[in-house]
Design an enzyme around this catalytic site. Structure first.
Site, PDB file in Angstrom:
ATOM      1  N   THR A 120       0.788  -1.189   0.007  1.00  0.00           N
ATOM      2  CA  THR A 120       0.072  -0.058  -0.048  1.00  0.00           C
ATOM      3  C   THR A 120       0.839   1.283   0.164  1.00  0.00           C
ATOM      4  O   THR A 120       1.758   1.387   0.658  1.00  0.00           O
ATOM      5  CB  THR A 120      -0.724   0.045   1.395  1.00  0.00           C
ATOM      6  N   SER A 142       2.092   5.176  -2.315  1.00  0.00           N
ATOM      7  CA  SER A 142       2.541   5.710  -3.504  1.00  0.00           C
ATOM      8  C   SER A 142       3.202   4.913  -4.532  1.00  0.00           C
ATOM      9  O   SER A 142       3.286   4.774  -5.635  1.00  0.00           O
ATOM     10  CB  SER A 142       2.835   7.152  -3.622  1.00  0.00           C
ATOM     11  N   ASP A 162       6.479  -3.877  -1.427  1.00  0.00           N
ATOM     12  CA  ASP A 162       5.646  -2.882  -0.601  1.00  0.00           C
ATOM     13  C   ASP A 162       6.832  -1.575  -0.405  1.00  0.00           C
ATOM     14  O   ASP A 162       8.052  -1.862  -0.645  1.00  0.00           O
ATOM     15  CB  ASP A 162       5.239  -3.169   0.775  1.00  0.00           C
ATOM     16  N   ASP A 211       8.634   4.155   4.630  1.00  0.00           N
ATOM     17  CA  ASP A 211       8.769   5.570   4.939  1.00  0.00           C
ATOM     18  C   ASP A 211      10.128   5.902   5.599  1.00  0.00           C
ATOM     19  O   ASP A 211      10.485   6.951   5.120  1.00  0.00           O
ATOM     20  CB  ASP A 211       7.910   5.830   6.106  1.00  0.00           C
ATOM     21  N   GLY A 256       3.742   2.467   7.544  1.00  0.00           N
ATOM     22  CA  GLY A 256       2.338   2.509   8.027  1.00  0.00           C
ATOM     23  C   GLY A 256       2.066   4.028   8.156  1.00  0.00           C
ATOM     24  O   GLY A 256       0.805   4.579   8.567  1.00  0.00           O
ATOM     25  N   ARG A 257       2.586   5.005   7.634  1.00  0.00           N
ATOM     26  CA  ARG A 257       2.346   6.488   7.650  1.00  0.00           C
ATOM     27  C   ARG A 257       1.157   6.505   6.698  1.00  0.00           C
ATOM     28  O   ARG A 257       0.344   7.368   6.764  1.00  0.00           O
ATOM     29  CB  ARG A 257       3.439   7.417   7.068  1.00  0.00           C
ATOM     30  N   GLY A 258       0.711   5.660   5.694  1.00  0.00           N
ATOM     31  CA  GLY A 258      -0.429   5.386   5.015  1.00  0.00           C
ATOM     32  C   GLY A 258      -1.353   4.709   5.642  1.00  0.00           C
ATOM     33  O   GLY A 258      -2.565   4.562   5.009  1.00  0.00           O
ATOM     34  N   GLU A 263      -0.261  -4.856   6.243  1.00  0.00           N
ATOM     35  CA  GLU A 263       1.086  -4.862   5.719  1.00  0.00           C
ATOM     36  C   GLU A 263       1.889  -5.734   6.307  1.00  0.00           C
ATOM     37  O   GLU A 263       2.445  -6.657   5.820  1.00  0.00           O
ATOM     38  CB  GLU A 263       2.064  -3.344   5.451  1.00  0.00           C
ATOM     39  N   LYS A 305      14.038   8.291   1.327  1.00  0.00           N
ATOM     40  CA  LYS A 305      13.848   7.544   2.503  1.00  0.00           C
ATOM     41  C   LYS A 305      14.813   7.008   3.495  1.00  0.00           C
ATOM     42  O   LYS A 305      14.741   6.324   4.291  1.00  0.00           O
ATOM     43  CB  LYS A 305      12.749   6.403   2.080  1.00  0.00           C
TER      44      LYS A 305
END
Length: 286
Positions: free
Chosen positions: A77, A79, A134, A137, A148-150, A156, A174
Site C-alpha cells: 500500500t 504511492s 511494498d 517510510d 504505516g504512515r499510510g 502490511e 527514505k
C-alpha cells in the site's frame, strides 16, 4: 554496522532522457542546461532531472522482476507500491505474467488491483505468499524499516510476514541513519477503547523516551484504519536508540495492536536514486 550487500543497476541515461522528456519531467531550466551541455559535447545525466514519482516507478518496476507466473504476490500500500501493482497488472494484460494471485494489504490496494483485473485472495485463502512488494517510510543501513504512515501497517505486516521474500521499494529520500531519524511519524495502531490512556502510556515508555505522541486525525475526527482502530503517531527528534527494544516495549502494552517498526523483515531493498537503481540484500534471508 551495515550488513546489507549492495548491487548497482545504473539506468541507460540516453533512454532515460528520452523517456523523461516525453513525460515532461525536465524543467525549462534543466532543458536549457542540457542544450548548453550538448553544444559543449557533454552528455547530461538524465537521472538528475527525474521526479520523485519517476524514481519510485524505477524501484517498483525493478521489484516486479522478482514476480514470476504462478506466484501468490503480496500487494503493498502507498504511492510507491501502487506503481508495482500497476506494473503487475500491465504484464498480466500483455500475457507476460500468468496465474498470479494478489493478496492486498489495504482496501485501496484491493480496489486498485481489482480494477486492473488481478485475481485476489486473503491470507485465509492463501496463507503462503511467494513474494511481497511494498514501500517504506524510512530505511536504515540494516534494512530495518518504518512503515504505516499510510495507515495500513497491520495488514502490511501480516502479509509480509507470511511471504517467502519481502522486497521493499523506495526512493533515496527514505534512507536514514537510524529509525525515527526523519523526524516524521512512526505509527502505532491502537484500539479505540480508552485511546487517551494508551497514548499516555506509550509516550512514557523509557524505550521511546523524549518522543512526542499524537493521535492521528482526519479532519476533526480521529483517523480510523481499515481494521476500525486508531493510530498514535510517535515523533522523535533523534533516532530511536534501540529499535528492537522499542518494538518489544510498545507491543507489550495492552491496547496496542501493532506498530510501524518492521524489524528483520526486509529481504531485498530496491532504492532508486540519481545515479540509478541500487539493490541491497539482507545476507541471511528468512
Amino acid at each position: 554496522t551495515i550488513r546489507a550487500q549492495t548491487t548497482f543497476v545504473v539506468a541507460d541515461t540516453s533512454e532515460m532522457a528520452s523517456l523523461a522528456c516525453k513525460r515532461g519531467v525536465f524543467s525549462a531550466r534543466t532543458s536549457a542546461v542540457r542544450a548548453q551541455g550538448s553544444r559543449r559535447g557533454v552528455i547530461a545525466m538524465a537521472t538528475t532531472a527525474l521526479s520523485q514519482d519517476e524514481l519510485k516507478k524505477q524501484a517498483a518496476w525493478k521489484a516486479v522482476e522478482y514476480v514470476k507466473s504462478d506466484m501468490v504476490v503480496g500487494l503493498g500500500t502507498g504511492s510507491t507500491a501502487a506503481f508495482a501493482v500497476d506494473r503487475i497488472g500491465q504484464l498480466m494484460k500483455e500475457g507476460k505474467l500468468k496465474n498470479i494471485i494478489g493478496v492486498p494489504t489495504s482496501i485501496r490496494t484491493y480496489e486498485q488491483a481489482k480494477s486492473l483485473g488481478i485475481p485476489l485472495a486473503t491470507l485465509d485463502e492463501q496463507p503462503h505468499i511467494n513474494v511481497a512488494i511494498d514501500g517504506a517510510d524510512e530505511v536504515d543501513p540494516n534494512l530495518d524499516v518504518v512503515k504505516g504512515r499510510g495507515g495500513a501497517l497491520l495488514r502490511e505486516k501480516m502479509v509480509e510476514m507470511a511471504s517467502d521474500l519481502f522486497v521493499c521499494i523506495v526512493d533515496d529520500s527514505k534512507l536514514v541513519d537510524g529509525l525515527g531519524g526523519s523526524k516524521l511519524a512512526m505509527p502505532v495502531e491502537i484500539v479505540q477503547f480508552c485511546h487517551k490512556y494508551t497514548l499516555e502510556r506509550l509516550k512514557k515508555l523509557p524505550e521511546v523516551a523524549g518522543c512526542e505522541a499524537k493521535l492521528r486525525m482526519e479532519g476533526d475526527k480521529p483517523y480510523v484504519t481499515d481494521n476500525s482502530n486508531y493510530i498514535v503517531d510517535l515523533y522523535f527528534q533523534t533516532p530511536i536508540k534501540d529499535s528492537h527494544a522499542a518494538s518489544k516495549a510498545i507491543l507489550a502494552l495492552e491496547g496496542v495492536v501493532d506498530h510501524g517498526l518492521f524489524m528483520d523483515m526486509v529481504d531485498v531493498c530496491i532504492i532508486a536514486g540519481k545515479t540509478g537503481v541500487e539493490v541491497k540484500e539482507r545476507p541471511n534471508k528468512k
